[in-house]
Scaffold this motif. Structure first.
Motif, PDB file in Angstrom:
ATOM      1  N   GLU A   1       0.787  -1.156   0.005  1.00  0.00           N
ATOM      2  CA  GLU A   1       0.047  -0.029   0.128  1.00  0.00           C
ATOM      3  C   GLU A   1       0.764   1.314   0.006  1.00  0.00           C
ATOM      4  O   GLU A   1       2.027   1.341   0.672  1.00  0.00           O
TER       5      GLU A   1
ATOM      6  N   GLN B   1      -6.825  -0.855  -0.934  1.00  0.00           N
ATOM      7  CA  GLN B   1      -7.397  -0.403   0.149  1.00  0.00           C
ATOM      8  C   GLN B   1      -7.810   1.118   0.011  1.00  0.00           C
ATOM      9  O   GLN B   1      -8.617   1.711   0.785  1.00  0.00           O
TER      10      GLN B   1
ATOM     11  N   ARG C   1      -6.439   3.784  -1.412  1.00  0.00           N
ATOM     12  CA  ARG C   1      -5.511   4.828  -1.438  1.00  0.00           C
ATOM     13  C   ARG C   1      -5.466   5.435  -3.145  1.00  0.00           C
ATOM     14  O   ARG C   1      -4.904   4.639  -3.572  1.00  0.00           O
TER      15      ARG C   1
ATOM     16  N   THR D   1      -7.769   7.759   1.973  1.00  0.00           N
ATOM     17  CA  THR D   1      -8.676   6.737   0.936  1.00  0.00           C
ATOM     18  C   THR D   1      -9.668   7.590   0.244  1.00  0.00           C
ATOM     19  O   THR D   1     -10.025   8.777   0.671  1.00  0.00           O
TER      20      THR D   1
END
Length: 690
Positions: free
Chosen positions: A189, A249, A251, A265
């Motif tokens: 991430e 996720q 982002r 996000t």
């Protein structure tokens, strides 16, 4: 007592208008001008209504077409960007894998690892940094944490440093924990690297193993999100359009406003607007779906967002965002042009003719398409038929084989194969789950697998096992195949076979029919690690095997009864009493006739395949035959040797062959005289013959 000796030298033979009628008025034309005017006005109104309707229809068609074209172009551009990005990511993954092989040779030399990472960053300008993070205390002299890091600074200089420390405990970072726990590479991430590169990054890391096959470190590279965003938005069709990309996720990995990259996000960013369409779009993107939505931009403009996942293991999703003002700016001008063209060029009748013509064209096109599809299916059926053998590749006296396939549709999923290699008959009969083209494709794959594997392997159990593993690993169709495969040693009649969930074959021995008892094995393509169990059977003279698919047993008649297994035995039993015995071709023809008579006019619901074989022991050609009768007394062995010399001489055998034959026969005869007849009494001298 006498002994009869019959000596023979043998040889064996090794294939579906309305008319408007205006009646003349009988009244005087007092108000003719007014009537004409009204008539003309009515015609104008009717024509205007027709033209307006035509225009609205055409405008709608044009708008729909433009919408489709824009959507198609945007999808094409998005697809191209995805392919380009995937290619770049794959290249980075390959570079890291190659680098891993280099550093693996110097896992005991920290200084050399720094040099390797520095050179790697120097040679790859798209990569911001490269590092190796080792398990705690791997290098005791370096302390508990050791992370050899090489990073490119703004000046272009490559800086190396040891990053591991209690303040920078990399063992809690995703780039370290995921490869260490799963043993697999990972795209992390996005995050802000405050200690190393001082920018927004995403990291790709892979596990590194030592010579003992133990994971001792992770090798990782850093990719700048600024670079990624600029790279994706460098060349787009519309000036105001842009590309954005989300991590798994949610982002932001790529976005025109780089200040928002990886900070929050997309759900957090949308909380101020609370637009349900945006939330739904974000949810679908994070779920790896593809699609198109229309949403409101921050300035109130309508925007078109088309998204699709990046097709690799990153879990990322990419979207192209276009403003409707720019995309559909020419639509209104196009509508005005169409209106003018319609007012000048088209009339109501033209519309009707056009509509009728279009309908005819559609019908013709549909017929042409049907003929094309029928033709292609016929070609496919011929190709499929050509893949199956029609006869043995070579003749052999000890075996008779024949097979037949009757597909329920143009193409089907049944298969069979048989051929001879190294004095062995290899054969199989299979049935693919499903029908039609998908089943025929899997049928072709299965038959090819059997042929290629059996060219190098004579054990049917191992052939079945390898086929199953290959089909599970290479197919995502959720289809399976039942298969019966066997190998017969033609000189001895030994048959080894393995059944993968197929119907039990009919075994004919001494004129009696029965079903082979089979091990309970799963069909092919279910579980890769299933252990198949083979079986063995020794065939004697005139034994026969009939293998069939469930299209035989599941054939229905008008009363919805199935043909069943017992009818198979009942159909084959009577013809086994014929003299001579029926050939495999006759067996199959008789069984198919029984099935057709039972089904009557019922439509065939499944493919029918039958393979029959008969193991025979042919009478050999006699080249020479002679005999000698001797008393059961070893004193007469001399006469035996003279007789053998006479036979070998007539055959033109050499001296060495004659001597070896004489020794072998003499020893056998003496043993018979001494032990087989030593207690027999026959005072009348009547010969005892054998």
């Amino acid at each position: 007592m006498d002994i009869f000796f019959n000596f023979a030298f043998l040889s064996s033979r090794l294939l579906r208008p309305e008319h408007f009628i205006m009646k003349k008025s009988t009244k005087p034309p007092v108000d003719r001008f007014t009537l004409q005017t009204r008539y003309n006005l009515a015609m104008i109104i009717v024509t205007a209504v027709i033209l307006l309707g035509l225009f609205l229809y055409t405008y709608d068609v044009a708008q729909t077409g433009i919408n489709r074209a824009v959507e198609g172009r945007a999808k094409s551009e998005l697809r191209a960007q995805c392919i380009d990005l995937e290619s770049r990511l794959n290249m980075i993954e390959a570079l890291v894998s190659n680098h891993a092989r280099v550093v693996s040779d110097d896992l005991d030399d920290p200084d050399e690892l720094f040099n390797h990472n520095r050179r790697f960053v120097e040679e790859n300008p798209d990569i911001e940094g490269c590092f190796m993070a080792f398990i705690p205390n791997y290098f005791p002299k370096q302390g508990r944490w050791f992370e050899c890091y090489a990073v490119r600074r703004d000046s272009g200089r490559i800086e190396t440093r040891q990053m591991g420390s209690a303040q920078h405990d990399y063992t809690k970072s995703e780039f370290y924990t995921t490869p260490m726990s799963t043993g697999k590479p990972v795209w992390c991430e996005p995050y802000h690297d405050k200690d190393g590169a001082h920018m927004m990054l995403t990291t790709y890391s892979i596990p590194i193993k030592n010579d003992d096959d133990r994971i001792v470190a992770v090798l990782a590279v850093d990719i700048s999100l600024d670079w990624l965003s600029n790279y994706l938005n460098s060349d787009l069709r519309y000036k105001s359009s842009y590309l954005m990309m989300l991590s798994r996720q949610g982002r932001l990995l790529a976005y025109p406003d780089t200040n928002l990259l990886a900070d929050k996000t997309v759900h957090e960013l949308n909380n101020k607007k609370r637009d349900p369409k945006v939330n739904e779009m974000n949810r679908r993107m994070m779920a790896g779906e593809s699609g198109m939505v229309k949403v409101k931009a921050e300035n109130g403009d309508n925007t078109l967002v088309i998204f699709k996942p990046v097709s690799n293991d990153t879990g990322w999703s990419m979207a192209i965002v276009c403003r409707e003002k720019e995309v559909f700016g020419n639509l209104y001008r196009t509508g005005n042009i169409l209106m003018g063209l319609m007012l000048v060029a088209l009339l109501a009748l033209a519309l009707m003719l056009w509509y009728a013509t279009r309908s005819v064209n559609k019908l013709q096109a549909a017929n042409d398409e049907k003929r094309r599809i029928d033709g292609e299916l016929a070609i496919a059926a011929n190709i499929q038929k050509g893949m199956l053998p029609s006869k043995l590749n070579r003749h052999h006296d000890n075996i008779q084989v024949h097979a037949s396939l009757i597909p329920a549709k143009e193409v089907g999923g049944d298969l069979f194969d048989y051929y001879i290699r190294n004095e062995k008959l290899f054969f199989c009969v299979g049935d693919v789950s499903g029908k039609g083209v998908p089943a025929s494709l899997l049928m072709a794959v299965t038959r090819s697998l059997f042929r290629s594997l059996s060219m190098h392997e004579s054990n049917p159990t191992r052939i079945i096992t390898t086929m199953n593993q290959t089909m599970v690993e290479t197919s995502d169709s959720n289809m399976f195949v039942t298969l019966f495969a066997g190998v017969i040693d033609l000189p001895t009649g030994e048959m080894r076979f393995c059944n993968a969930g197929h119907t039990p074959p009919v075994f004919i021995h001494d004129g009696k029919t029965s079903f082979l008892e089979l091990n309970a094995n799963l069909p092919l393509g279910v579980f890769a690690d299933f252990t198949y169990k083979g079986q063995q059977l020794t065939l004697t003279g005139n034994d026969a095997i009939v293998i069939y698919t469930d299209g035989v047993t599941e054939a229905f008649n008008a009363q919805h009864e199935q043909f069943g297994e017992q009818r198979i035995l009942d159909a084959l039993q009577p013809i086994e009493a014929h003299d001579p015995l029926p050939t495999p071709e006759q067996q199959i023809e008789h069984l198919i006739l029984e099935v057709k008579q039972f089904s009557g006019d019922s439509i065939q619901s499944d493919d029918i395949s039958i393979l029959a074989l008969r193991y025979v022991r042919p009478l050999d050609d006699v080249i020479l035959q002679d005999k000698i009768v001797l008393p059961a007394d070893i004193q007469h062995v001399g006469r035996l040797n003279d007789w053998i010399d006479s036979v070998t001489s007539r055959l033109g055998a050499g001296d060495e062959t004659a001597m070896n034959l004489r020794l072998a026969v003499e020893e056998a005869v003496v043993n018979v005289m001494n032990y087989a007849y030593k207690n027999e009494k026959n005072p009348d001298g009547t010969p005892v013959q054998g």
